[in-house]
Scaffold this motif. Structure first.
Motif, short mmCIF file in Angstrom:
data_model
loop_
_atom_site.label_atom_id
_atom_site.label_comp_id
_atom_site.label_asym_id
_atom_site.label_seq_id
_atom_site.Cartn_x
_atom_site.Cartn_y
_atom_site.Cartn_z
N VAL A 1 0.86 -1.19 0.00
CA VAL A 1 0.00 0.00 0.00
C VAL A 1 0.90 1.24 0.00
N ILE A 2 0.72 2.10 -1.01
CA ILE A 2 1.51 3.33 -1.09
C ILE A 2 0.99 4.31 -0.06
N GLN A 3 1.91 4.80 0.77
CA GLN A 3 1.57 5.78 1.79
C GLN A 3 2.06 7.18 1.44
N ARG A 4 3.12 7.23 0.61
CA ARG A 4 3.70 8.52 0.24
C ARG A 4 4.52 8.37 -1.03
N ILE A 5 4.43 9.36 -1.91
CA ILE A 5 5.28 9.40 -3.09
C ILE A 5 6.36 10.44 -2.79
N ARG A 6 7.60 9.98 -2.70
CA ARG A 6 8.69 10.89 -2.36
C ARG A 6 9.21 11.66 -3.57
N SER A 7 9.33 10.99 -4.71
CA SER A 7 9.80 11.67 -5.91
C SER A 7 9.42 10.88 -7.15
N VAL A 8 9.39 11.59 -8.27
CA VAL A 8 9.11 10.99 -9.57
C VAL A 8 10.20 11.52 -10.51
N SER A 9 10.85 10.61 -11.26
CA SER A 9 11.98 11.01 -12.10
C SER A 9 11.56 11.91 -13.25
N SER A 10 10.35 11.71 -13.75
CA SER A 10 9.86 12.48 -14.89
C SER A 10 8.35 12.41 -14.92
N PHE A 11 7.72 13.44 -15.48
CA PHE A 11 6.26 13.38 -15.61
C PHE A 11 5.86 12.78 -16.95
N ALA A 12 6.85 12.31 -17.70
CA ALA A 12 6.61 11.51 -18.91
C ALA A 12 6.92 10.07 -18.54
N THR A 13 6.26 9.14 -19.20
CA THR A 13 6.52 7.73 -18.89
C THR A 13 7.43 7.14 -19.95
N PRO A 14 8.25 6.18 -19.58
CA PRO A 14 8.35 5.56 -18.26
C PRO A 14 9.03 6.49 -17.26
N SER A 15 8.65 6.34 -16.01
CA SER A 15 9.24 7.16 -14.95
C SER A 15 9.47 6.29 -13.71
N THR A 16 10.48 6.67 -12.97
CA THR A 16 10.82 5.95 -11.74
C THR A 16 10.26 6.72 -10.56
N TRP A 17 9.53 6.02 -9.71
CA TRP A 17 8.92 6.62 -8.54
C TRP A 17 9.64 6.11 -7.30
N GLU A 18 9.95 7.00 -6.40
CA GLU A 18 10.44 6.61 -5.07
C GLU A 18 9.26 6.78 -4.13
N ILE A 19 8.90 5.68 -3.47
CA ILE A 19 7.68 5.67 -2.66
C ILE A 19 7.93 5.05 -1.30
N ASP A 20 7.05 5.38 -0.37
CA ASP A 20 6.99 4.72 0.93
C ASP A 20 5.73 3.88 0.94
#
Length: 155
Positions: A82-101
């Protein structure tokens, strides 16, 4: 059959088995009717041929031993952080890498395309990453403001 009369345990091979009225052990697979909206309600116990042997109205109606066996089996087969927080997104275009908690700790995921974000029963979302792991957001409106802002760019 009353909920308290349903007897579940694991056999020597680690399979979940339903003990019938005759005392015979039947290997079963639990199938949730509503895995996101009502995960503890409406669970069918299905044998290898697809026949439903028993119906669990609510997990909390089972004996403690049967409830634990069922919950252990479901936890072993289902993995949906379950995603509780999105810390960062590498790009707003896909594909993109998300750092999440998540509820299972911090991680990264790769979103291949916006079509990998599915809307469920409002306000839940299911996000499939490039590895095939499904991440759940139970309530997108309950996320912190920065997480909501990043997520909104993909919706």
């Amino acid at each position: 059959m009353s909920q308290a009369a349903i007897k579940l345990e694991h056999n020597a091979f680690g399979q979940l088995v339903f003990i019938g009225d005759d005392g015979a052990a039947h290997p079963v697979t639990p199938v949730r009717s509503f895995p996101i909206a009502a995960p503890t309600e409406g669970i069918g116990l299905v044998n290898g041929e697809g026949d439903e042997l028993a119906w669990v109205e609510r997990i909390d109606g089972l004996s403690p031993e049967s409830r634990q066996a069922l919950e252990d089996d479901l936890a072993g087969r289902e993995f949906m952080p379950v995603i509780q927080r999105i810390r960062s997104v590498s790009s707003f275009a896909t594909p993109s890498t998300w750092e999440i908690d998540t509820d299972r700790g911090p991680t990264t995921m790769v979103l291949k395309g916006e079509e990998d974000i599915r809307r469920l029963v409002r306000p839940a979302l299911l996000i499939a990453d490039s590895r095939g792991i499904n991440f759940l957001i139970r309530d997108r409106y309950a996320l912190d403001p920065l997480s909501k802002k990043m997520l909104d760019r993909f919706l």
